[in-house]
Design an enzyme around this catalytic site. Structure first.
Site, short mmCIF file in Angstrom:
data_model
loop_
_atom_site.label_atom_id
_atom_site.label_comp_id
_atom_site.label_asym_id
_atom_site.label_seq_id
_atom_site.Cartn_x
_atom_site.Cartn_y
_atom_site.Cartn_z
N CYS A 54 24.76 72.85 39.17
CA CYS A 54 23.61 72.12 38.64
C CYS A 54 22.54 72.03 39.72
CB CYS A 54 24.01 70.70 38.26
SG CYS A 54 25.19 70.68 36.92
N THR A 111 40.37 79.22 66.68
CA THR A 111 41.60 78.43 66.78
C THR A 111 42.02 77.95 65.40
OG1 THR A 111 41.00 77.76 69.00
CG2 THR A 111 42.63 76.39 67.87
N SER A 127 42.93 79.68 48.00
CA SER A 127 42.35 78.51 48.66
C SER A 127 43.27 77.31 48.47
CB SER A 127 40.97 78.24 48.06
OG SER A 127 40.41 77.10 48.66
N GLY A 128 43.61 76.63 49.57
CA GLY A 128 44.61 75.56 49.52
C GLY A 128 44.26 74.41 48.59
N GLY A 141 38.37 79.62 50.26
CA GLY A 141 38.30 80.77 49.37
C GLY A 141 37.04 81.59 49.60
N GLN A 176 41.82 80.59 41.59
CA GLN A 176 42.24 79.71 40.48
C GLN A 176 43.62 80.08 39.95
OE1 GLN A 176 40.90 76.97 39.56
NE2 GLN A 176 38.87 77.10 40.50
N ASN A 214 37.15 80.53 36.84
CA ASN A 214 37.14 79.10 37.15
C ASN A 214 36.51 78.26 36.04
OD1 ASN A 214 35.09 80.81 38.57
ND2 ASN A 214 34.03 78.86 38.73
N1 PLP Z 1 36.73 81.68 43.87
C1 PLP Z 1 36.98 80.94 42.77
C2 PLP Z 1 37.41 81.60 41.51
C3 PLP Z 1 36.81 79.55 42.83
O1 PLP Z 1 37.04 78.82 41.73
C4 PLP Z 1 36.40 78.96 44.04
C5 PLP Z 1 36.17 77.50 44.13
O2 PLP Z 1 35.93 76.84 43.14
C6 PLP Z 1 36.18 79.79 45.16
C7 PLP Z 1 36.35 81.15 45.04
C8 PLP Z 1 35.73 79.22 46.48
O3 PLP Z 1 36.79 78.54 47.09
P1 PLP Z 1 36.48 77.47 48.26
O4 PLP Z 1 35.98 76.24 47.59
O5 PLP Z 1 37.82 77.24 48.92
O6 PLP Z 1 35.51 78.10 49.18
#
Ligand code: PLP
Length: 404
Positions: free
Chosen positions: A324, A236, A198-199, A71, A178, A150
């Protein structure tokens, strides 16, 4: 009992997804760019995965889907890609509650000389759409706004946001990391130009994601090198993970309505039980539409990190929802933007569920929580009677001899 209530951080890979991936390590290991049969057969499987991912997000054409590594890469590629494609424009609009993948990038770009408008949210986590409209100018290169938060699960009205950006001809990027797999996402029917997923948030493996780029949008690639992904993302392909994400996307699409209904019931039960059993607790973001699986609860005067340590001792995994740092937990930028009062700010705990959770687990968490809160509130009261209270009202994990 082990209870995993941290599914917004990451999810379990479905066994059937893992099984579908395995042959792509050991048997079908060709490079999809190769002309020979080992390569071309893998290329066909990637095309199938692209179709599955396009279906999950409702893209009109699979060619609009670019596979990425995560993501964070999708968010970076979308925003940087729009800036590069529109070099005469120096303004970005985003919100104060984005994930660090967007927030950190925009802070970085601000240092590099771009102007960033940081949109506010109210105490419920809602955007003021008039503020968005007023922020859009001829100099705006891109608007980047998340679909669902998130930390709180709060869902933004992407259709209305898109109508505003479209009316002014400004590209809209949506971080749907999310949202995808949890609520219906139909990007083809909405005024969205770019969208990141994001998978690992929907039971595919970590290290694979996708960026949707609407047909007709001029996009400059973030990674430059080979000709993969139609010259839009060099490197790749992570074949096995792409196959896994395709499978997980198909499964998620088939279950989104059913899962969403079941998760809402479970989440609402957890929320009601905890509010009832734990004095001085409140939900952050409850007044807005929310992801079905997420609840963010603040325990007054406590420090979320301390709650997590004691929960972990009982086998319960949750999150504060914020990053944190060693020894001290920074209050969440999301809750701060919502104006959560100081005595509630540090004590936030995010519970994020998945289809693998059960009512028995909710009951177990509710059994354990009141004594944890009581114990910490005892420390907190002592602290407030003794030394100067901390300005944010929190109790440190170190007070308990715990990590910190
Ligand atoms: N965007 C949001 C709203 C997310 O919650 C997250 C991951 O927690 C990301 C982007 C980043 O995704 P990734 O962990 O696949 O890089």
């Amino acid at each position: 009992m082990d209870v995993y209530f941290d599914n917004n951080a990451t999810t379990k890979v479905l066994p059937e997804v893992a099984a579908a991936m395995l042959p792509f390590y050991t048997e079908h290991y060709g490079n999809p760019s190769s002309i020979h049969r080992f390569g071309s057969s893998v290329g066909e499987q990637i095309a199938e995965a692209r179709t599955q991912v396009a279906a999950l997000i409702g893209a009109a054409d699979p060619v609009e889907v670019i596979f990425t590594s995560c993501g964070t890469e999708g968010d970076n590629a979308a925003i940087r890609g729009m800036l590069e494609a529109r070099p005469d424009k120096r303004h970005i609009v985003t919100t104060k509650v984005e994930h660090p993948a967007v927030l950190g990038l925009c802070q970085h770009l601000e240092k590099k000389g771009y102007r960033v408008t940081w949109l506010n949210v109210d105490e419920n986590g809602a955007l003021d759409l008039a503020e968005l409209d007023a922020a859009l100018t001829d100099d705006t290169a891109v608007v980047s706004i998340m679909w669902a938060n998130n930390e709180t699960g709060v869902i933004f009205p992407i259709d209305q946001i898109g109508a505003m950006t479209r009316a002014k001809g400004i590209p809209l990027h949506v971080d749907a990391v999310q949202a995808a797999g949890k609520i219906p996402v139909k990007v083809g029917e909405l005024p969205i130009d770019l969208l990141t997923i994001s998978g690992h948030k929907f039971h595919a493996p970590k290290g694979v994601g996708a960026l949707y780029v609407r047909r007709g949008i001029t996009f400059s690639p973030f990674l430059i090198g080979g000709h993969q992904e139609k010259n839009r993302r060099a490197g790749t392909e992570n074949v096995a993970s792409i196959i896994g994400m395709g499978n997980a996307a198909e499964i998620a699409l088939g279950r989104v309505a059913e899962d969403s209904a079941a998760l809402t019931k479970l989440r609402d039960r957890l929320q009601a039980l905890l509010l009832e059993s734990c004095p001085d607790s409140r939900v952050n973001g409850a007044q807005e539409p929310r992801l079905p699986n997420t609840v963010n609860i603040s325990f007054r005067y406590l420090e979320g990190e301390s709650v997590l340590v004691l929960l972990d001792q009982q086998g319960i995994c949750a999150s504060t929802g914020s990053a944190c740092t060693a020894g001290s937990s920074e209050p969440s930028h999301v809750l701060r933007a919502m104006g959560v009062p100081a005595d509630w700010l540090q004590g936030a705990v995010r519970f994020s569920l998945s289809r693998f959770n059960s009512a028995a687990e909710v009951n177990y968490v509710n059994e354990k929580m009141p004594s944890i809160v009581q114990r910490l509130q005892g420390f907190s009261a002592l602290g407030r009677l003794g030394d100067q209270p901390r300005s944010d009202g929190g109790v440190r994990a170190s007070t308990l001899g715990a990590r910190g």
